[in-house]
Design an enzyme around this catalytic site. Structure first.
Site, PDB file in Angstrom:
ATOM      1  N   HIS A  85      29.129  48.781  44.661  1.00 14.70           N
ATOM      2  CA  HIS A  85      29.181  47.566  43.847  1.00 14.70           C
ATOM      3  C   HIS A  85      28.963  46.302  44.678  1.00 14.70           C
ATOM      4  CE1 HIS A  85      33.650  47.359  44.704  1.00 14.70           C
ATOM      5  NE2 HIS A  85      33.421  46.078  44.624  1.00 14.70           N
ATOM      6  N   ASP A 221      31.784  55.076  45.528  1.00 20.05           N
ATOM      7  CA  ASP A 221      31.380  53.666  45.561  1.00 20.05           C
ATOM      8  C   ASP A 221      30.930  53.225  46.956  1.00 20.05           C
ATOM      9  OD1 ASP A 221      31.027  51.005  45.047  1.00 20.05           O
ATOM     10  OD2 ASP A 221      32.925  50.724  44.003  1.00 20.05           O
ATOM     11  N   SER A 648      36.694  44.755  49.081  1.00 20.90           N
ATOM     12  CA  SER A 648      35.788  45.849  48.759  1.00 20.90           C
ATOM     13  C   SER A 648      34.842  46.103  49.913  1.00 20.90           C
ATOM     14  CB  SER A 648      34.983  45.522  47.513  1.00 20.90           C
ATOM     15  OG  SER A 648      35.727  45.917  46.412  1.00 20.90           O
TER      16      SER A 648
HETATM   17  N1  ARG Z   1      37.164  46.586  40.434  1.00 23.91           N
HETATM   18  C1  ARG Z   1      36.393  46.614  41.615  1.00 23.91           C
HETATM   19  C2  ARG Z   1      36.349  45.217  42.289  1.00 23.91           C
HETATM   20  O1  ARG Z   1      36.991  44.322  41.823  1.00 23.91           O
HETATM   21  C3  ARG Z   1      35.035  47.178  41.406  1.00 23.91           C
HETATM   22  C4  ARG Z   1      34.120  46.366  40.560  1.00 23.91           C
HETATM   23  C5  ARG Z   1      32.752  46.920  40.328  1.00 23.91           C
HETATM   24  N2  ARG Z   1      32.697  47.955  39.348  1.00 23.91           N
HETATM   25  C6  ARG Z   1      32.535  47.774  37.998  1.00 23.91           C
HETATM   26  N3  ARG Z   1      32.555  48.819  37.226  1.00 23.91           N
HETATM   27  N4  ARG Z   1      32.345  46.604  37.425  1.00 23.91           N
HETATM   28  O2  ARG Z   1      35.386  44.775  42.847  1.00 23.91           O
HETATM   29  N1  ASP Z   2      37.055  45.718  43.797  1.00 25.28           N
HETATM   30  C1  ASP Z   2      37.542  44.596  44.557  1.00 25.28           C
HETATM   31  C2  ASP Z   2      36.478  43.965  45.464  1.00 25.28           C
HETATM   32  O1  ASP Z   2      35.323  43.929  45.119  1.00 25.28           O
HETATM   33  C3  ASP Z   2      38.736  44.994  45.339  1.00 25.28           C
HETATM   34  C4  ASP Z   2      39.999  44.691  44.623  1.00 25.28           C
HETATM   35  O2  ASP Z   2      40.047  43.740  43.849  1.00 25.28           O
HETATM   36  O3  ASP Z   2      40.961  45.402  44.904  1.00 25.28           O
HETATM   37  O4  ASP Z   2      36.748  43.385  46.462  1.00 25.28           O
END
Ligand code: ARG
Ligand code: ASP
Length: 713
Positions: A85, A221, A648
């Protein structure tokens, strides 16, 4: 007696378990504050092994990736790992229906096939310095905030200038603890970063937005890049003559496997947290701001999804936008329930009462009024905050408006009669922006979103903060209005807009200024700047000052407690251990998942769960190679490390400093950790490095990449 001792020992032990894993620590201060605690918990290295200016250290292998992620170097040829991502934008930009790297993945089988990314860079941290005394030089307590900030700005500029002498470093100085302290960071930025590999989305984004922020998780990921440098190993713009970067340090990778309780730590760039907010601020977020923002994004997502699910071209165009919009949307929801379950407001109120009582008892008059003053501001700020959020989340969320806003600058420049050269440069910038914009723009989606969001703005923003649009009568229906506007503007018309830019003359400024979308945007921008922004900023400046004292006071009240500063996208270290959790009564989550769970979730009907055939074949044949454990491959694991957005792609390391995984998320039940960490349930989610290697090696057949790495078996 024995029993009492045992209870005391248990309590002390529990106190450790309960609070130890919260915190995002400054690498420079590990020696002073954390290393003993870390070693007691199992860490085998020294603070100097993590951060040092005298020797190569692990920090040298960790970078800021792009604008908001972390990455790490894993080979002596500049090979870099980060999340799928995080590389998503780059992967998407290279994707078309013919080369749909999002769906099918991408693998460069040799360096020649690696793909350049003009907008991407990585930054290596060279040094951290505590510059508090220098930044706060000549600051007197009795000065006004305005005067203080003038001096601070001047001191920072001087420090930066000095630090930049004789090098090409980027210097960043940031406030910590609301400006009680300042630290300086020196970075070396490399701008030739090429895409090496990415798994298909059905692996890299497996589970999509349904699984996002969730545990148990099975997302692979990750994506792979390579940093390039000039012949002297220095940063250089993309050139085919550039060579792979030779790092000072790269991370060795352990495939020995993990077990419950293992010490683990994360080094990376957490973006922002608000751990020290008072109860009224939490109320505002949980009861007002998040609900409004969620509602607005509900509408946007519904429109995007209704188009994307019917058409693959649109799905690709909107993939990245959709993921961005849905990510915070879902986190906000989780925050609301997490804050409630933790009784955050009550706990914060208790702390505030304690603080007030302490200030009173000890005659600390400078602290006695802080909480009431903050409270008062929060009672005044609500309507402004709503107006602020609607400006950002409704008006600016309309793509064509946000594109039109990019023309502010050229209009201003023409007014100021800037030189032809400057105008030309700005036009070139706009040409590039237009190319990006039109590549992924679908007018009907935007028009529908416009029709949904504009009325919401007028329903929810208090009338005194609203824009006045003379020709808009909501009673007559918004769709016809939107349709006319979108027909008349040049901004929805790629050909016209590109033509204007390609043959730009100063006379075109009038066309831009009178463009109906530009005019529409200006009504809202003017309302925002004249009625909202100044007041909102002023209240924020006041809270900032009050929090500065509050934090100083809290530290005085609890002299034995070590406080960590809120995240501010500077490098931090978090540490904890590998641990499952119980999301609710009667349910226990294990700390790891396996590829068997990927197969269980397989559903060819749903894009995000459509497991690639090749992965199913490997699973059936149990062809897992050296990446297997107990006849399967572990996919993800969770631990108690305190992390947030920006972390991330961060390396998750073992006690010896070997890479065991890539941080990529947090688990839903403890997601409010940006405002209150819950040792019982706040967990960071990590991609097990063995799944990553298995995908590269067995699924992609890109074993040459694994060979570049140092693998510890
Ligand atoms: N929750 C994770 C972060 O905040 C991954 C985000 C990307 N994935 C998604 N399905 N939108 O970055
Ligand atoms: N998914 C998040 C990021 O892109 C990580 C988090 O918020 O824990 O940094």
């Amino acid at each position: 007696m024995k029993k009492v001792l045992l209870i005391i020992a248990l309590c002390v032990g529990m106190a450790n378990i309960n609070f130890a894993d919260e915190g995002m620590w400054i690498p420079l201060l590990l020696e002073k504050y954390n290393i003993q605690d870390m070693q007691k918990k199992g860490f085998k290295l020294s603070a100097e092994d993590i951060y040092s200016i005298n020797q190569d250290c692990l920090m040298d292998a960790v970078v800021i990736f792009g604008r908001g992620c972390t990455g790490e170097i894993v080979s002596d040829k500049g090979l870099l790992l980060t999340n799928h991502h995080c590389g998503y934008g780059a992967i998407q930009k290279h994707s078309t229906i013919e080369h749909d790297y999002l769906t099918n993945g991408f693998w460069a089988m040799n360096m020649k096939e690696e793909l350049p990314n003009p907008d991407l860079s990585v930054k290596f941290l060279k040094r951290i310095e505590d510059v508090s005394a220098k930044v706060l030089k000549d600051i007197k307590p009795e000065m006004t905030e305005a005067n203080k900030s003038k001096i601070i700005v001047k001191n920072i500029a001087a420090l930066k200038k000095q630090a930049q002498k004789g090098n090409n470093y980027k210097v960043v100085i940031k406030p910590f603890f609301y400006g009680n302290q300042y630290y300086m960071f020196l970075y070396e930025e490399y701008t030739d970063v090429r895409l090496v590999g990415a798994p298909p989305s059905a692996i890299g984004k497996f589970g999509g937005d349904t699984d996002n922020w969730m545990w148990p998780r099975h997302t692979g990921d990750f994506s792979i890049f390579r940093v390039y440098a000039d012949k002297n190993n220095k940063p250089a713009k993309y050139s085919k003559d550039n060579v792979p970067y030779k790092p000072k340090k790269f991370l060795p990778i352990s495939i020995k496997g993990i077990k419950k309780g293992d010490f683990t730590w994360v080094m990376g760039y957490p973006g922002s947290t608000q751990e020290y907010l008072i109860s009224d601020a939490i109320k505002l977020i949980a009861n007002v701001r998040n609900p409004h923002r969620i509602k607005l994004r509900d509408e946007r997502l519904a429109v995007m999804n209704s188009y994307a699910s019917k058409n693959d071209t649109i799905r690709i165009k909107y993939a990245s936008k959709n993921a961005r919009v849905s990510n915070s949307w879902k986190r906000w929801k989780g925050e609301i329930s997490g804050l409630e379950r933790l009784q955050t407001i009550k706990k914060k109120q208790e702390l505030e009462q304690k603080f007030q009582a302490w200030a009173k008892q000890n005659n600390k008059t400078e602290y006695s009024d802080i909480i009431p003053q903050l409270s008062k501001i929060y009672s005044e700020v609500e309507d402004l905050a709503i107006a602020y959020d609607y400006w950002r989340e409704s008006i600016r969320a309309i793509e064509v408006i946000s594109f039109a806003s990019k023309f502010d600058n050229i209009i201003r420049m023409a007014n100021e009669k800037k030189s032809d050269k400057e105008i030309k440069a700005e036009i070139e910038y706009l040409q590039a922006q237009a190319k990006k914009f039109y590549k992924d723009y679908v007018r009907n989606i935007d028009e529908d979103i416009f029709s949904k969001l504009v009325p919401m703005y007028f329903e929810n923003v208090k009338s005194e903060y609203q824009a006045h649009v003379p020709d808009l009568n909501l009673k007559k229906g918004i769709s016809t209005y939107a349709h006319k506007l979108f027909n008349k503007t040049i901004f929805t018309n790629e050909e016209k807009c590109t033509n204007l830019l390609n043959n730009f003359t100063v006379a075109d400024i009038e066309t831009l200024k009178q463009d109906p979308v530009y005019v529409f945007y200006t009504y809202f921008k003017d309302a925002y700047t004249t009625k909202v922004k100044a007041q909102y900023d002023a209240l924020n400046a006041q809270t900032n000052k009050l929090y500065r004292s509050y934090l100083k006071g809290l530290q005085e009240m609890n002299p034995d407690k070590i406080y960590y500063p809120d995240a501010n996208f500077t490098m931090r270290v978090s540490y904890g251990n590998i641990e499952g959790f119980s999301p609710r009564d009667g349910v226990e989550y294990t700390y790891y998942t396996t590829i068997d769970g990927v197969i269980e979730k397989d559903n060819p009907e749903i894009y995000d769960y459509d497991v690639p055939d090749r992965l199913k074949e490997l699973h059936t044949a149990k062809d897992f190679g050296r990446y297997q454990e107990n006849g399967t491959v572990n996919t993800c694991f969770i631990a108690t490390n305190h992390t947030t957005g920006g972390n991330s792609g961060s390396p998750v390391l073992d006690a010896e400093g070997n890479l065991i995984g890539l941080n990529f998320d947090r688990a839903w039940h403890g997601i409010q950790s940006d405002m209150m960490f819950d040792p019982e349930r706040s967990r960071n989610v990590t991609l097990d490095i063995r799944y990553l290697l298995f995908i590269i090696d067995k699924l992609a057949g890109a074993g040459h990449l694994v060979e570049e790495m140092t693998i510890i078996e």
